[in-house]
Design a protein around this motif. Structure first.
Motif, PDB file in Angstrom:
ATOM      1  N   ILE A 172       0.869  -1.182   0.000  1.00 20.07           N
ATOM      2  CA  ILE A 172       0.000   0.000   0.000  1.00 20.07           C
ATOM      3  C   ILE A 172       0.902   1.227   0.000  1.00 20.07           C
ATOM      4  O   ILE A 172       1.731   1.400   0.904  1.00 20.07           O
ATOM      5  N   ASN A 173       0.749   2.046  -1.029  1.00 18.28           N
ATOM      6  CA  ASN A 173       1.620   3.217  -1.110  1.00 18.28           C
ATOM      7  C   ASN A 173       1.059   4.379  -0.293  1.00 18.28           C
ATOM      8  O   ASN A 173       0.020   4.249   0.380  1.00 18.28           O
ATOM      9  N   GLU A 174       1.728   5.514  -0.374  1.00 20.04           N
ATOM     10  CA  GLU A 174       1.332   6.670   0.430  1.00 20.04           C
ATOM     11  C   GLU A 174      -0.046   7.194   0.070  1.00 20.04           C
ATOM     12  O   GLU A 174      -0.699   7.865   0.870  1.00 20.04           O
ATOM     13  N   SER A 175      -0.494   6.891  -1.156  1.00 21.94           N
ATOM     14  CA  SER A 175      -1.828   7.335  -1.581  1.00 21.94           C
ATOM     15  C   SER A 175      -2.896   6.291  -1.273  1.00 21.94           C
ATOM     16  O   SER A 175      -4.020   6.372  -1.777  1.00 21.94           O
ATOM     17  N   ASN A 176      -2.523   5.312  -0.465  1.00 15.63           N
ATOM     18  CA  ASN A 176      -3.435   4.223  -0.094  1.00 15.63           C
ATOM     19  C   ASN A 176      -3.881   3.377  -1.289  1.00 15.63           C
ATOM     20  O   ASN A 176      -4.958   2.771  -1.272  1.00 15.63           O
ATOM     21  N   GLU A 177      -3.048   3.347  -2.342  1.00 18.50           N
ATOM     22  CA  GLU A 177      -3.332   2.477  -3.483  1.00 18.50           C
ATOM     23  C   GLU A 177      -2.737   1.101  -3.209  1.00 18.50           C
ATOM     24  O   GLU A 177      -1.574   0.977  -2.820  1.00 18.50           O
ATOM     25  N   VAL A 178      -3.559   0.095  -3.411  1.00 23.16           N
ATOM     26  CA  VAL A 178      -3.159  -1.278  -3.092  1.00 23.16           C
ATOM     27  C   VAL A 178      -2.643  -1.980  -4.349  1.00 23.16           C
ATOM     28  O   VAL A 178      -3.253  -1.908  -5.411  1.00 23.16           O
ATOM     29  N   ASP A 179      -1.532  -2.634  -4.208  1.00 25.46           N
ATOM     30  CA  ASP A 179      -0.964  -3.415  -5.311  1.00 25.46           C
ATOM     31  C   ASP A 179      -0.553  -4.782  -4.761  1.00 25.46           C
ATOM     32  O   ASP A 179      -0.203  -4.906  -3.579  1.00 25.46           O
ATOM     33  N   SER A 180      -0.628  -5.800  -5.620  1.00 31.03           N
ATOM     34  CA  SER A 180      -0.250  -7.145  -5.170  1.00 31.03           C
ATOM     35  C   SER A 180       0.267  -7.960  -6.346  1.00 31.03           C
ATOM     36  O   SER A 180       0.094  -7.589  -7.507  1.00 31.03           O
ATOM     37  N   ASN A 181       0.885  -9.079  -6.021  1.00 25.82           N
ATOM     38  CA  ASN A 181       1.374 -10.015  -7.037  1.00 25.82           C
ATOM     39  C   ASN A 181       0.432 -11.209  -7.168  1.00 25.82           C
ATOM     40  O   ASN A 181       0.865 -12.319  -7.496  1.00 25.82           O
ATOM     41  N   PHE A 182      -0.855 -10.978  -6.916  1.00 26.50           N
ATOM     42  CA  PHE A 182      -1.824 -12.077  -6.865  1.00 26.50           C
ATOM     43  C   PHE A 182      -1.833 -12.896  -8.161  1.00 26.50           C
ATOM     44  O   PHE A 182      -1.765 -14.129  -8.132  1.00 26.50           O
TER      45      PHE A 182
END
Length: 342
Positions: A172-182
């Motif tokens: 989760i970056n500073e802008s609260n954007e979620v990223d994953s390697n799902f």
């Protein structure tokens, strides 16, 4: 190409080192060119030319003759294929061997598989040649094509081990954007499950069909159909269920109702199935069947009543006709779907 110097004795009793060297260079050139070919119809057309040069009187088609001539002339500028036509069959045959002599893929139908299957189908229908040296060359290529095709068919049915998913990482970056390697984490697992499920479906469909005592194509009980018609129809029906070339078990299932197993020429076989030819032809609608009788001699004959191709007079057991129906119809189906994954 270890046997090139041996097979060059087909062309002349005395063969020089320069003859072998120029032909070996030509074989390499041809093989490299054919491996780059991606068009199915171009590959099949090439195999038709190769098969015709290996069988019969050995005189090549204009297209193949000129192609081999051009390759040989790079090292032997005076060569003309009209003067030494058997050089064409030797070079083309050895180049074909070079194309198909690699390890088959476990889940992808490759252009090498197309070459091998087409060569197997075409050469196995040809009559045995009286010229021993030419027959040895033809048999070497036929056996290699057969081995390649069978190995490829068996490998295609191997189930994969299903790996565990990779570790899931979520950021989760500073802008609260979620990223994953799902997607990456489960990709290998899902691909293996899909592969195995596809094979399971093919197996279940084929075994379910095998339990029937009725021909779906002819819409009659198997017991009411003559043996030659029953076996050939089973080969054509079974092929439509398969996703790759048939294995031994598929051939055994197609031949499960075999009894007397009489030997018939192509003309005699067509007479046996005459009453049901129209229904058999109803599913043989692909243009490949009509356009390439060298590759699909049985299916072409059923559709056109053509019995003029070399090998038509050879008496073969009904079991062989059934196996050929399965092979040819499976190959037609795979050509229809193209070079791809299972």
């Amino acid at each position: 190409m270890n046997n090139l110097s041996v097979h060059m004795r087909i062309c002349a009793a005395n063969v020089s080192d320069s003859d072998v060297d120029s032909r070996q260079a030509a074989v390499s050139t041809l093989a490299t060119s054919w491996k780059k070919e991606k068009g199915l119809l171009n590959i099949v057309s090439t195999v038709v030319d190769i098969a015709q040069s290996l069988g019969g009187d050995g005189f090549p088609s204009l297209a193949l003759g000129e192609k081999v001539q051009k390759a040989i002339q790079k090292k032997s500028s005076s060569y003309l294929y009209e003067e030494r036509p058997l050089d064409v069959s030797v070079c083309a045959g050895m180049a074909a061997l070079s194309v198909i002599n690699n390890a088959p893929s476990t889940n992808v139908w490759t252009i090498q598989d197309v070459y091998a299957t087409a060569l197997w189908s075409a050469l196995s229908f040809q009559p045995v040649l009286e010229a021993e040296r030419r027959e040895n060359l033809r048999q070497e290529i036929l056996k290699a094509a057969f081995r390649r095709s069978i190995t490829s068919a068996n490998l295609a049915r191997e189930r994969r081990n299903v790996p565990d998913p990779l570790g899931l990482e979520i950021t989760i970056n500073e802008s609260n954007e979620v990223d994953s390697n799902f997607n990456a984490a489960i990709a290998s697992t899902i691909e293996s499950l899909r592969h195995n499920a596809t094979l399971d479906r093919e197996e279940l469909d084929f075994l379910w069909w095998a339990q029937l005592a009725r021909s779906r194509l002819l819409k009659r009980q198997l017991s009411s159909i003559s043996e030659p018609t029953r076996i050939v129809a089973s080969g054509i029906e079974g092929a439509e269920i398969l996703r790759r070339l048939p294995c031994d078990v598929h051939r055994e299932i197609v031949l499960r109702t075999l009894d007397d197993n009489p030997e018939l020429s192509l003309e005699e076989l067509l007479l046996e199935i005459a009453e049901d030819r129209e229904q058999l032809c109803s599913v043989l609608t692909d243009s490949y069947i009509i356009d390439y009788p060298t590759i699909f001699p049985l299916l072409n004959s059923i559709c056109t009543n053509n019995i003029s191709m070399p090998g038509a007079y050879v008496k073969r057991p009904v079991s062989e006709w059934g196996e050929r129906a399965l092979l040819e119809a499976s190959f037609v189906r795979m050509m229809r779907h193209g070079v791809s994954k299972i």
